[in-house]
Write a protein that holds these residues in place. Sequence first.
Motif, PDB file in Angstrom:
ATOM      1  N   LYS A  62      38.495  23.271  57.671  1.00 50.11           N
ATOM      2  CA  LYS A  62      38.773  22.803  59.027  1.00 50.11           C
ATOM      3  C   LYS A  62      40.051  23.443  59.551  1.00 50.11           C
ATOM      4  CE  LYS A  62      38.326  18.477  60.137  1.00 50.11           C
ATOM      5  NZ  LYS A  62      38.479  16.989  60.086  1.00 50.11           N
ATOM      6  N   THR A  63      41.064  23.536  58.680  1.00 49.44           N
ATOM      7  CA  THR A  63      42.325  24.151  59.072  1.00 49.44           C
ATOM      8  C   THR A  63      42.118  25.615  59.452  1.00 49.44           C
ATOM      9  OG1 THR A  63      43.599  22.681  57.631  1.00 49.44           O
ATOM     10  CG2 THR A  63      44.663  24.713  58.310  1.00 49.44           C
ATOM     11  N   LEU A  64      41.219  26.290  58.748  1.00 46.48           N
ATOM     12  CA  LEU A  64      40.916  27.689  59.033  1.00 46.48           C
ATOM     13  C   LEU A  64      40.015  27.851  60.251  1.00 46.48           C
ATOM     14  CD1 LEU A  64      40.287  28.993  55.393  1.00 46.48           C
ATOM     15  CD2 LEU A  64      42.240  29.509  56.855  1.00 46.48           C
ATOM     16  N   GLY A  65      39.540  26.727  60.799  1.00 50.38           N
ATOM     17  CA  GLY A  65      38.691  26.785  61.979  1.00 50.38           C
ATOM     18  C   GLY A  65      37.256  27.195  61.692  1.00 50.38           C
ATOM     19  N   LEU A  66      36.809  27.004  60.434  1.00 46.89           N
ATOM     20  CA  LEU A  66      35.467  27.445  60.052  1.00 46.89           C
ATOM     21  C   LEU A  66      34.426  26.338  60.147  1.00 46.89           C
ATOM     22  CD1 LEU A  66      36.362  29.656  56.952  1.00 46.89           C
ATOM     23  CD2 LEU A  66      35.846  30.405  59.279  1.00 46.89           C
ATOM     24  N   ILE A  67      34.854  25.090  60.028  1.00 44.26           N
ATOM     25  CA  ILE A  67      33.903  23.983  60.106  1.00 44.26           C
ATOM     26  C   ILE A  67      34.470  22.876  60.987  1.00 44.26           C
ATOM     27  CG2 ILE A  67      33.027  24.477  57.777  1.00 44.26           C
ATOM     28  CD1 ILE A  67      34.454  21.874  56.874  1.00 44.26           C
ATOM     29  N   GLU A  68      33.582  21.986  61.388  1.00 42.37           N
ATOM     30  CA  GLU A  68      33.994  20.772  62.080  1.00 42.37           C
ATOM     31  C   GLU A  68      33.232  19.607  61.470  1.00 42.37           C
ATOM     32  OE1 GLU A  68      32.955  20.906  66.166  1.00 42.37           O
ATOM     33  OE2 GLU A  68      30.856  21.431  65.830  1.00 42.37           O
ATOM     34  N   THR A  69      33.858  18.455  61.412  1.00 41.18           N
ATOM     35  CA  THR A  69      33.187  17.278  60.865  1.00 41.18           C
ATOM     36  C   THR A  69      32.835  16.330  62.003  1.00 41.18           C
ATOM     37  OG1 THR A  69      35.346  16.263  60.439  1.00 41.18           O
ATOM     38  CG2 THR A  69      34.289  17.415  58.602  1.00 41.18           C
ATOM     39  N   ARG A  70      31.655  15.770  61.907  1.00 43.69           N
ATOM     40  CA  ARG A  70      31.189  14.815  62.917  1.00 43.69           C
ATOM     41  C   ARG A  70      30.958  13.482  62.226  1.00 43.69           C
ATOM     42  NH1 ARG A  70      26.486  18.918  65.150  1.00 43.69           N
ATOM     43  NH2 ARG A  70      27.902  20.687  65.608  1.00 43.69           N
ATOM     44  N   GLN A  71      31.614  12.458  62.731  1.00 44.72           N
ATOM     45  CA  GLN A  71      31.560  11.156  62.091  1.00 44.72           C
ATOM     46  C   GLN A  71      30.122  10.670  61.950  1.00 44.72           C
ATOM     47  OE1 GLN A  71      34.059   8.277  63.967  1.00 44.72           O
ATOM     48  NE2 GLN A  71      33.884   6.793  62.315  1.00 44.72           N
ATOM     49  N   GLY A  72      29.758  10.364  60.727  1.00 41.90           N
ATOM     50  CA  GLY A  72      28.431   9.848  60.454  1.00 41.90           C
ATOM     51  C   GLY A  72      27.360  10.907  60.313  1.00 41.90           C
ATOM     52  N   SER A  73      27.727  12.189  60.590  1.00 41.84           N
ATOM     53  CA  SER A  73      26.732  13.266  60.523  1.00 41.84           C
ATOM     54  C   SER A  73      27.019  14.285  59.435  1.00 41.84           C
ATOM     55  CB  SER A  73      26.643  13.983  61.882  1.00 41.84           C
ATOM     56  OG  SER A  73      26.249  13.084  62.900  1.00 41.84           O
ATOM     57  N   GLY A  74      28.297  14.507  59.132  1.00 40.38           N
ATOM     58  CA  GLY A  74      28.641  15.484  58.107  1.00 40.38           C
ATOM     59  C   GLY A  74      29.466  16.633  58.653  1.00 40.38           C
ATOM     60  N   ALA A  75      29.507  17.736  57.905  1.00 42.08           N
ATOM     61  CA  ALA A  75      30.294  18.913  58.278  1.00 42.08           C
ATOM     62  C   ALA A  75      29.369  20.036  58.736  1.00 42.08           C
ATOM     63  CB  ALA A  75      31.144  19.381  57.097  1.00 42.08           C
ATOM     64  N   PHE A  76      29.783  20.753  59.788  1.00 49.91           N
ATOM     65  CA  PHE A  76      28.946  21.803  60.368  1.00 49.91           C
ATOM     66  C   PHE A  76      29.768  23.083  60.545  1.00 49.91           C
ATOM     67  CE2 PHE A  76      27.104  17.803  61.493  1.00 49.91           C
ATOM     68  CZ  PHE A  76      25.734  18.000  61.472  1.00 49.91           C
ATOM     69  N   VAL A  77      29.096  24.218  60.428  1.00 45.13           N
ATOM     70  CA  VAL A  77      29.750  25.520  60.568  1.00 45.13           C
ATOM     71  C   VAL A  77      30.056  25.788  62.035  1.00 45.13           C
ATOM     72  CG1 VAL A  77      29.539  28.006  60.196  1.00 45.13           C
ATOM     73  CG2 VAL A  77      28.567  26.411  58.531  1.00 45.13           C
ATOM     74  N   LYS A  78      31.297  26.198  62.315  1.00 49.88           N
ATOM     75  CA  LYS A  78      31.682  26.548  63.679  1.00 49.88           C
ATOM     76  C   LYS A  78      31.424  28.030  63.917  1.00 49.88           C
ATOM     77  CE  LYS A  78      35.446  24.936  65.473  1.00 49.88           C
ATOM     78  NZ  LYS A  78      36.865  24.592  65.718  1.00 49.88           N
ATOM     79  N   GLN A  79      31.399  28.420  65.179  1.00 50.76           N
ATOM     80  CA  GLN A  79      31.210  29.826  65.516  1.00 50.76           C
ATOM     81  C   GLN A  79      32.440  30.620  65.100  1.00 50.76           C
ATOM     82  OE1 GLN A  79      30.191  30.524  69.589  1.00 50.76           O
ATOM     83  NE2 GLN A  79      30.081  32.731  69.378  1.00 50.76           N
ATOM     84  N   LEU A  80      32.232  31.726  64.399  1.00 49.13           N
ATOM     85  CA  LEU A  80      33.336  32.560  63.956  1.00 49.13           C
ATOM     86  C   LEU A  80      33.949  33.284  65.145  1.00 49.13           C
ATOM     87  CD1 LEU A  80      31.864  34.145  60.701  1.00 49.13           C
ATOM     88  CD2 LEU A  80      33.521  32.306  60.881  1.00 49.13           C
ATOM     89  N   PRO A  81      35.265  33.578  65.075  1.00 50.17           N
ATOM     90  CA  PRO A  81      35.908  34.323  66.164  1.00 50.17           C
ATOM     91  C   PRO A  81      35.330  35.725  66.274  1.00 50.17           C
ATOM     92  CG  PRO A  81      37.377  34.100  64.278  1.00 50.17           C
ATOM     93  CD  PRO A  81      36.196  33.220  64.016  1.00 50.17           C
ATOM     94  N   LEU A  82      35.445  36.317  67.449  1.00 46.56           N
ATOM     95  CA  LEU A  82      34.937  37.670  67.665  1.00 46.56           C
ATOM     96  C   LEU A  82      35.658  38.661  66.753  1.00 46.56           C
ATOM     97  CD1 LEU A  82      34.754  37.655  71.563  1.00 46.56           C
ATOM     98  CD2 LEU A  82      32.856  37.409  69.952  1.00 46.56           C
TER      99      LEU A  82
END
Length: 265
Positions: free
Chosen positions: A58-78
Amino acid sequence: MLRTQLGASLSEKLAQTLETSIREGKLKTGEKLATENALVAQYGVSRTVVREAFSRLKTLGLIETRQGSGAFVKQLPLPDAGKLKLIPDGSIDAVLKVVEVRRALEAESAALAAERRTPKSLQKIKQAMRALDKAVASGGDGVSEDVAFHAAIAHAANNPFLLDTLSYLNQFLENATRVTRANEATRADLEDAVRDEHLAIVQAIEKGDAKAARLAGTKHMLNAAKRIGNADPVFWTSQGRALANRLRTTLAQQSTSTRLNTPKA
């Protein structure tokens, strides 16, 4: 089995394994990561290790967590976002220059956080500080928790450009933090000083005093530089130099990987 550089903690190893899967496209943008229980079973680690690995991602900006749903991959920077090159030479001077970068970023981040913090973001900052205290009290180096603390302040600043910059620099800042915290852990008075400096930043943010927050952030980084400069020479000839060399090697490898993966015109 987790495979990564020698000396990394289990949470670092798991984070690096998942990071590789994300950057290589094995885990796609928007894809849900395996659950904590599944990762515990797959890699033979504890739930705490999994949570720490998620915190790092999360600190690296690679994933986000959604309460009750889990962790998801974020869009990588260009790809263009990776043009900035940071190749330290393994010297004390290189670490001090990182502190200079942090001084500029952290001071303004704290000031903006004081102006824009919400009850929720303030709570996250306090939670991050408690997590850091707990890590140090239990004998840990507190590196990932220290980075998470400053990241929580950046989130409270609510500036996406600042967040993106810190996200990119975290690969460098976390290793530099490892060097500074290893030095600070050699003396109880240094650890107490760091905590007092963190507390001053949090209190200024809570009061909404941007000027005091900026000064507290600047003072923290100036003192960090002084602590590094005054470190016992024995530290630099053993722990400090080894950690700085590790930082140099890691970033050199990342730079090489970037060049190899950049399409030719």
